[in-house]
Design a protein around this motif. Sequence first.
Motif, short mmCIF file in Angstrom:
data_model
loop_
_atom_site.label_atom_id
_atom_site.label_comp_id
_atom_site.label_asym_id
_atom_site.label_seq_id
_atom_site.Cartn_x
_atom_site.Cartn_y
_atom_site.Cartn_z
N THR A 24 0.83 -1.21 0.00
CA THR A 24 0.00 0.00 0.00
C THR A 24 0.86 1.25 0.00
O THR A 24 0.50 2.27 -0.62
CB THR A 24 -0.93 0.00 1.22
N ARG A 25 1.99 1.20 0.68
CA ARG A 25 2.87 2.37 0.74
C ARG A 25 3.59 2.66 -0.58
O ARG A 25 4.21 3.71 -0.74
CB ARG A 25 3.92 2.18 1.85
N GLN A 26 3.47 1.74 -1.55
CA GLN A 26 4.09 1.96 -2.86
C GLN A 26 3.13 2.55 -3.89
O GLN A 26 3.51 2.79 -5.03
CB GLN A 26 4.62 0.61 -3.41
N LEU A 27 1.88 2.81 -3.49
CA LEU A 27 0.89 3.33 -4.43
C LEU A 27 1.15 4.79 -4.78
O LEU A 27 1.63 5.56 -3.95
CB LEU A 27 -0.52 3.19 -3.82
N ASP A 28 0.79 5.17 -6.01
CA ASP A 28 1.03 6.53 -6.48
C ASP A 28 -0.16 7.46 -6.21
O ASP A 28 -0.01 8.53 -5.62
CB ASP A 28 1.31 6.53 -7.99
N GLN A 31 -6.15 6.14 -3.22
CA GLN A 31 -6.22 6.41 -1.78
C GLN A 31 -7.55 5.92 -1.22
O GLN A 31 -8.52 5.73 -1.95
CB GLN A 31 -6.07 7.91 -1.51
N GLY A 32 -7.59 5.77 0.09
CA GLY A 32 -8.83 5.53 0.82
C GLY A 32 -9.68 4.40 0.28
O GLY A 32 -9.24 3.28 0.10
N PHE A 33 -10.94 4.74 -0.01
CA PHE A 33 -11.91 3.73 -0.42
C PHE A 33 -11.53 3.08 -1.74
O PHE A 33 -11.87 1.91 -1.97
CB PHE A 33 -13.30 4.36 -0.54
N GLU A 34 -10.87 3.82 -2.63
CA GLU A 34 -10.50 3.25 -3.93
C GLU A 34 -9.53 2.08 -3.77
O GLU A 34 -9.62 1.08 -4.49
CB GLU A 34 -9.88 4.31 -4.84
N VAL A 35 -8.62 2.19 -2.82
CA VAL A 35 -7.68 1.10 -2.55
C VAL A 35 -8.44 -0.16 -2.17
O VAL A 35 -8.16 -1.27 -2.66
CB VAL A 35 -6.70 1.50 -1.42
N THR A 36 -9.43 0.01 -1.31
CA THR A 36 -10.24 -1.13 -0.87
C THR A 36 -11.04 -1.70 -2.03
O THR A 36 -11.15 -2.93 -2.18
CB THR A 36 -11.21 -0.69 0.24
N PHE A 37 -11.60 -0.83 -2.87
CA PHE A 37 -12.40 -1.30 -4.01
C PHE A 37 -11.57 -2.18 -4.94
O PHE A 37 -11.99 -3.29 -5.29
CB PHE A 37 -12.96 -0.12 -4.80
N TRP A 38 -10.40 -1.69 -5.36
CA TRP A 38 -9.60 -2.45 -6.32
C TRP A 38 -9.13 -3.78 -5.72
O TRP A 38 -9.18 -4.81 -6.39
CB TRP A 38 -8.39 -1.64 -6.77
N SER A 206 -3.49 4.78 -10.84
CA SER A 206 -2.70 4.60 -12.06
C SER A 206 -2.62 3.11 -12.39
O SER A 206 -3.03 2.25 -11.60
CB SER A 206 -1.30 5.17 -11.86
N ALA A 207 -2.07 2.80 -13.57
CA ALA A 207 -1.88 1.40 -13.96
C ALA A 207 -0.96 0.70 -12.95
O ALA A 207 -1.15 -0.49 -12.63
CB ALA A 207 -1.28 1.32 -15.37
N HIS A 208 0.03 1.44 -12.46
CA HIS A 208 0.94 0.90 -11.44
C HIS A 208 0.17 0.54 -10.17
O HIS A 208 0.37 -0.54 -9.59
CB HIS A 208 2.02 1.95 -11.14
N ASP A 209 -0.72 1.44 -9.75
CA ASP A 209 -1.52 1.19 -8.54
C ASP A 209 -2.41 -0.03 -8.72
O ASP A 209 -2.50 -0.90 -7.84
CB ASP A 209 -2.39 2.40 -8.23
N VAL A 210 -3.09 -0.09 -9.85
CA VAL A 210 -4.04 -1.18 -10.10
C VAL A 210 -3.32 -2.52 -10.15
O VAL A 210 -3.81 -3.53 -9.63
CB VAL A 210 -4.82 -0.93 -11.41
N SER A 211 -2.12 -2.55 -10.73
CA SER A 211 -1.37 -3.81 -10.81
C SER A 211 -0.95 -4.28 -9.41
O SER A 211 -1.01 -5.49 -9.11
CB SER A 211 -0.14 -3.66 -11.70
N LEU A 212 -0.55 -3.35 -8.55
CA LEU A 212 -0.18 -3.72 -7.18
C LEU A 212 -1.39 -4.22 -6.40
O LEU A 212 -1.30 -5.19 -5.64
CB LEU A 212 0.44 -2.52 -6.45
#
Length: 291
Positions: A24-28, A31-38, A206-212
Amino acid sequence: MTHAQAVWTMVGCSALWSMAGVVTRQLDHAQGFEVTFWRSLFTLVSLLIILPLWQGKDFWRSLPWRNPYFWISGVCWSIMFTAFMVGLTLTTVANVLITMALAPFFTALLSWVFLKARLPLRTWVAIVLAGAGIAWMYGSQLSLNDPNFVIGTLVALCVPLAAGVQWTFLQKSQSKGPVDLVPSVLLGAVISSLFMLPVSWPLQGSAHDVSLLALLGLFQLAIPCVLAVICARVLQAPEVSLLGMLEVVFGIALAWWGAGEAPQMSVLLGGSMVLSALLMNQYLGWKDNNV
Protein backbone atom coordinates in the motif's frame (compact mmCIF):
# COMPACT_ATOMS: atom_id res chain seq x y z
CA MET A 1 -5.27 -31.85 6.91
CA THR A 2 -3.42 -32.77 10.12
CA HIS A 3 -3.07 -30.38 13.04
CA ALA A 4 0.59 -29.70 12.22
CA GLN A 5 -0.20 -29.06 8.55
CA ALA A 6 -2.96 -26.66 9.52
CA VAL A 7 -0.60 -24.77 11.84
CA TRP A 8 2.07 -24.33 9.18
CA THR A 9 -0.51 -23.38 6.57
CA MET A 10 -1.81 -20.67 8.90
CA VAL A 11 1.75 -19.39 9.35
CA GLY A 12 1.98 -19.10 5.56
CA CYS A 13 -1.40 -17.33 5.44
CA SER A 14 -0.20 -14.79 8.01
CA ALA A 15 2.92 -14.14 5.94
CA LEU A 16 0.82 -13.46 2.84
CA TRP A 17 -1.64 -11.27 4.76
CA SER A 18 1.28 -9.16 6.02
CA MET A 19 2.07 -7.92 2.47
CA ALA A 20 -0.70 -5.33 2.49
CA GLY A 21 1.03 -2.58 4.47
CA VAL A 22 4.27 -2.45 2.52
CA VAL A 23 2.53 -2.74 -0.88
CA THR A 24 0.00 0.00 0.00
CA ARG A 25 2.87 2.37 0.74
CA GLN A 26 4.09 1.96 -2.86
CA LEU A 27 0.89 3.33 -4.43
CA ASP A 28 1.03 6.53 -6.48
CA HIS A 29 -2.51 7.95 -6.63
CA ALA A 30 -5.08 5.49 -5.29
CA GLN A 31 -6.22 6.41 -1.78
CA GLY A 32 -8.83 5.53 0.82
CA PHE A 33 -11.91 3.73 -0.42
CA GLU A 34 -10.50 3.25 -3.93
CA VAL A 35 -7.68 1.10 -2.55
CA THR A 36 -10.24 -1.13 -0.87
CA PHE A 37 -12.40 -1.30 -4.01
CA TRP A 38 -9.60 -2.45 -6.32
CA ARG A 39 -8.26 -5.02 -3.87
CA SER A 40 -11.73 -6.47 -3.23
CA LEU A 41 -12.54 -6.49 -6.95
CA PHE A 42 -9.40 -8.44 -7.82
CA THR A 43 -10.06 -10.81 -4.93
CA LEU A 44 -13.49 -11.40 -6.46
CA VAL A 45 -12.04 -11.99 -9.94
CA SER A 46 -9.39 -14.36 -8.56
CA LEU A 47 -11.95 -16.43 -6.64
CA LEU A 48 -14.29 -16.59 -9.64
CA ILE A 49 -11.45 -18.43 -11.40
CA ILE A 50 -9.93 -20.41 -8.50
CA LEU A 51 -13.05 -21.82 -6.82
CA PRO A 52 -14.82 -23.30 -9.89
CA LEU A 53 -11.51 -24.84 -11.07
CA TRP A 54 -10.91 -26.32 -7.63
CA GLN A 55 -14.41 -27.51 -6.77
CA GLY A 56 -15.62 -28.45 -10.23
CA LYS A 57 -18.50 -27.54 -12.50
CA ASP A 58 -21.07 -28.03 -9.72
CA PHE A 59 -19.56 -25.19 -7.70
CA TRP A 60 -22.38 -22.70 -8.32
CA ARG A 61 -25.14 -25.20 -7.57
CA SER A 62 -23.44 -26.25 -4.34
CA LEU A 63 -23.33 -22.75 -2.83
CA PRO A 64 -25.08 -22.81 0.59
CA TRP A 65 -27.37 -19.85 -0.11
CA ARG A 66 -29.87 -20.85 2.58
CA ASN A 67 -27.31 -21.41 5.30
CA PRO A 68 -27.18 -18.42 7.71
CA TYR A 69 -23.52 -19.12 8.52
CA PHE A 70 -22.67 -18.54 4.86
CA TRP A 71 -24.07 -15.01 5.06
CA ILE A 72 -22.61 -14.28 8.49
CA SER A 73 -19.19 -15.36 7.27
CA GLY A 74 -19.51 -13.35 4.04
CA VAL A 75 -20.44 -10.15 5.91
CA CYS A 76 -17.52 -10.69 8.32
CA TRP A 77 -15.08 -11.10 5.42
CA SER A 78 -16.40 -7.92 3.78
CA ILE A 79 -15.90 -5.94 7.01
CA MET A 80 -12.39 -7.30 7.42
CA PHE A 81 -11.49 -6.55 3.78
CA THR A 82 -12.84 -2.99 4.00
CA ALA A 83 -11.81 -1.83 7.48
CA PHE A 84 -8.24 -3.10 7.14
CA MET A 85 -7.40 -1.15 3.98
CA VAL A 86 -9.23 2.01 5.07
CA GLY A 87 -7.37 1.85 8.37
CA LEU A 88 -4.03 1.63 6.54
CA THR A 89 -4.78 4.86 4.69
CA LEU A 90 -5.51 6.68 7.97
CA THR A 91 -2.64 5.63 10.23
CA THR A 92 0.58 3.63 10.32
CA VAL A 93 0.92 -0.05 9.47
CA ALA A 94 2.00 -0.76 13.05
CA ASN A 95 -1.10 0.92 14.52
CA VAL A 96 -3.45 -1.09 12.31
CA LEU A 97 -1.68 -4.40 12.90
CA ILE A 98 -1.45 -3.91 16.66
CA THR A 99 -5.18 -3.17 16.80
CA MET A 100 -5.92 -6.24 14.66
CA ALA A 101 -3.99 -8.39 17.10
CA LEU A 102 -6.87 -8.03 19.57
CA ALA A 103 -8.65 -10.76 17.57
CA PRO A 104 -7.71 -13.65 19.92
CA PHE A 105 -9.31 -11.85 22.87
CA PHE A 106 -12.59 -11.39 21.01
CA THR A 107 -12.44 -14.91 19.59
CA ALA A 108 -11.81 -16.52 22.98
CA LEU A 109 -14.64 -14.53 24.55
CA LEU A 110 -17.10 -15.36 21.77
CA SER A 111 -16.09 -19.03 21.79
CA TRP A 112 -16.70 -19.16 25.52
CA VAL A 113 -20.10 -17.45 25.20
CA PHE A 114 -21.48 -19.10 22.06
CA LEU A 115 -19.63 -22.42 21.88
CA LYS A 116 -19.27 -23.07 25.62
CA ALA A 117 -15.67 -23.86 24.74
CA ARG A 118 -13.33 -25.05 27.46
CA LEU A 119 -10.00 -23.75 26.28
CA PRO A 120 -6.70 -25.32 27.38
CA LEU A 121 -4.79 -23.41 30.03
CA ARG A 122 -1.91 -23.00 27.59
CA THR A 123 -4.16 -21.08 25.17
CA TRP A 124 -5.33 -18.67 27.90
CA VAL A 125 -1.73 -18.13 29.06
CA ALA A 126 -0.66 -17.47 25.46
CA ILE A 127 -3.48 -14.93 25.02
CA VAL A 128 -2.47 -13.12 28.21
CA LEU A 129 1.21 -12.99 27.24
CA ALA A 130 0.40 -11.91 23.71
CA GLY A 131 -1.95 -9.28 25.11
CA ALA A 132 0.85 -7.91 27.28
CA GLY A 133 3.04 -7.66 24.21
CA ILE A 134 0.31 -5.89 22.29
CA ALA A 135 -0.27 -3.43 25.14
CA TRP A 136 3.44 -2.63 25.19
CA MET A 137 3.47 -2.04 21.44
CA TYR A 138 0.21 -0.06 21.57
CA GLY A 139 1.45 2.22 24.34
CA SER A 140 4.49 3.19 22.31
CA GLN A 141 2.29 4.27 19.40
CA LEU A 142 0.19 6.55 21.63
CA SER A 143 3.27 8.66 22.28
CA LEU A 144 3.69 9.50 18.58
CA ASN A 145 0.75 11.99 18.57
CA ASP A 146 -0.59 10.76 15.23
CA PRO A 147 -3.56 13.07 14.39
CA ASN A 148 -5.43 10.22 12.68
CA PHE A 149 -4.59 7.69 15.37
CA VAL A 150 -8.04 7.62 17.00
CA ILE A 151 -10.15 7.33 13.83
CA GLY A 152 -7.66 4.94 12.22
CA THR A 153 -7.66 2.76 15.32
CA LEU A 154 -11.47 2.72 15.53
CA VAL A 155 -11.74 1.67 11.90
CA ALA A 156 -9.07 -0.99 12.36
CA LEU A 157 -10.89 -2.25 15.47
CA CYS A 158 -13.66 -3.53 13.19
CA VAL A 159 -11.22 -6.13 11.83
CA PRO A 160 -10.58 -8.12 15.06
CA LEU A 161 -14.27 -7.84 16.01
CA ALA A 162 -15.31 -9.32 12.66
CA ALA A 163 -12.53 -11.91 12.87
CA GLY A 164 -13.72 -13.03 16.30
CA VAL A 165 -17.25 -13.52 14.98
CA GLN A 166 -15.88 -15.19 11.84
CA TRP A 167 -13.76 -17.90 13.47
CA THR A 168 -16.31 -18.57 16.23
CA PHE A 169 -19.29 -19.06 13.94
CA LEU A 170 -17.21 -20.95 11.40
CA GLN A 171 -16.38 -23.48 14.10
CA LYS A 172 -20.02 -23.51 15.25
CA SER A 173 -21.18 -24.22 11.70
CA GLN A 174 -19.01 -27.34 11.55
CA SER A 175 -20.61 -28.68 14.72
CA LYS A 176 -24.00 -28.57 12.97
CA GLY A 177 -22.73 -30.81 10.19
CA PRO A 178 -20.21 -30.37 7.34
CA VAL A 179 -20.78 -27.14 5.43
CA ASP A 180 -18.38 -25.60 2.93
CA LEU A 181 -17.87 -21.94 3.86
CA VAL A 182 -14.93 -21.35 1.52
CA PRO A 183 -17.32 -19.58 -0.93
CA SER A 184 -18.12 -17.07 1.83
CA VAL A 185 -14.77 -15.43 1.01
CA LEU A 186 -16.16 -14.81 -2.48
CA LEU A 187 -19.36 -13.37 -0.99
CA GLY A 188 -17.28 -11.05 1.20
CA ALA A 189 -15.39 -9.77 -1.84
CA VAL A 190 -18.68 -9.12 -3.68
CA ILE A 191 -20.16 -7.15 -0.77
CA SER A 192 -16.99 -5.12 -0.24
CA SER A 193 -16.65 -4.29 -3.96
CA LEU A 194 -20.29 -3.19 -4.30
CA PHE A 195 -20.18 -0.94 -1.24
CA MET A 196 -16.80 0.61 -2.09
CA LEU A 197 -17.43 1.46 -5.76
CA PRO A 198 -19.86 4.41 -5.22
CA VAL A 199 -17.64 6.07 -2.59
CA SER A 200 -14.50 5.47 -4.70
CA TRP A 201 -15.80 7.19 -7.82
CA PRO A 202 -14.16 8.75 -9.79
CA LEU A 203 -11.35 6.21 -9.82
CA GLN A 204 -7.91 7.83 -9.90
CA GLY A 205 -5.51 4.90 -9.51
CA SER A 206 -2.70 4.60 -12.06
CA ALA A 207 -1.88 1.40 -13.96
CA HIS A 208 0.94 0.90 -11.44
CA ASP A 209 -1.52 1.19 -8.54
CA VAL A 210 -4.04 -1.18 -10.10
CA SER A 211 -1.37 -3.81 -10.81
CA LEU A 212 -0.18 -3.72 -7.18
CA LEU A 213 -3.74 -4.00 -5.88
CA ALA A 214 -4.37 -6.90 -8.27
CA LEU A 215 -1.35 -8.60 -6.69
CA LEU A 216 -2.88 -8.07 -3.25
CA GLY A 217 -6.26 -9.33 -4.40
CA LEU A 218 -4.81 -12.68 -5.48
CA PHE A 219 -1.92 -13.35 -3.12
CA GLN A 220 -2.82 -11.31 -0.03
CA LEU A 221 -6.53 -12.12 0.12
CA ALA A 222 -7.94 -14.78 -2.24
CA ILE A 223 -5.40 -17.56 -1.65
CA PRO A 224 -4.66 -17.14 2.10
CA CYS A 225 -8.31 -16.50 3.07
CA VAL A 226 -9.46 -19.71 1.38
CA LEU A 227 -6.64 -21.64 3.06
CA ALA A 228 -7.51 -20.09 6.44
CA VAL A 229 -11.12 -21.30 6.16
CA ILE A 230 -9.83 -24.82 5.46
CA CYS A 231 -7.47 -24.63 8.45
CA ALA A 232 -10.35 -23.54 10.68
CA ARG A 233 -11.93 -26.97 10.13
CA VAL A 234 -8.99 -28.51 12.01
CA LEU A 235 -7.87 -25.85 14.48
CA GLN A 236 -9.82 -24.34 17.36
CA ALA A 237 -11.11 -20.81 16.76
CA PRO A 238 -8.74 -19.15 19.30
CA GLU A 239 -5.85 -21.13 17.81
CA VAL A 240 -6.59 -19.78 14.33
CA SER A 241 -6.77 -16.28 15.77
CA LEU A 242 -3.48 -16.64 17.63
CA LEU A 243 -1.66 -17.88 14.54
CA GLY A 244 -3.16 -15.02 12.57
CA MET A 245 -1.40 -12.66 14.97
CA LEU A 246 1.87 -13.53 13.27
CA GLU A 247 0.70 -11.04 10.66
CA VAL A 248 1.50 -8.32 13.21
CA VAL A 249 5.14 -9.34 13.45
CA PHE A 250 5.58 -10.02 9.73
CA GLY A 251 3.71 -6.86 8.70
CA ILE A 252 5.67 -4.48 10.93
CA ALA A 253 8.94 -6.03 9.75
CA LEU A 254 7.97 -5.68 6.07
CA ALA A 255 6.80 -2.07 6.52
CA TRP A 256 10.11 -1.28 8.22
CA TRP A 257 12.16 -2.97 5.51
CA GLY A 258 10.16 -2.00 2.43
CA ALA A 259 8.49 1.31 3.32
CA GLY A 260 10.80 2.89 5.89
CA GLU A 261 8.23 2.82 8.74
CA ALA A 262 10.74 2.06 11.47
CA PRO A 263 9.03 0.90 14.70
CA GLN A 264 10.24 1.91 18.14
CA MET A 265 12.21 -0.54 20.28
CA SER A 266 9.13 -1.12 22.44
CA VAL A 267 7.27 -2.28 19.31
CA LEU A 268 10.02 -4.77 18.55
CA LEU A 269 10.05 -6.07 22.13
CA GLY A 270 6.25 -6.31 22.21
CA GLY A 271 6.29 -8.20 18.92
CA SER A 272 8.81 -10.62 20.39
CA MET A 273 6.42 -11.30 23.27
CA VAL A 274 3.59 -12.00 20.82
CA LEU A 275 5.76 -14.41 18.82
CA SER A 276 6.98 -16.16 21.97
CA ALA A 277 3.40 -16.67 23.18
CA LEU A 278 2.43 -18.20 19.84
CA LEU A 279 5.41 -20.54 19.79
CA MET A 280 4.74 -21.63 23.37
CA ASN A 281 1.10 -22.39 22.65
CA GLN A 282 1.88 -24.43 19.54
CA TYR A 283 4.75 -26.34 21.16
CA LEU A 284 2.61 -27.37 24.12
CA GLY A 285 -0.23 -28.27 21.72
CA TRP A 286 2.03 -30.56 19.70
CA LYS A 287 3.41 -32.07 22.90
CA ASP A 288 -0.12 -32.82 24.17
CA ASN A 289 -1.13 -34.37 20.85
CA ASN A 290 1.92 -36.64 20.84
CA VAL A 291 1.40 -37.94 24.38
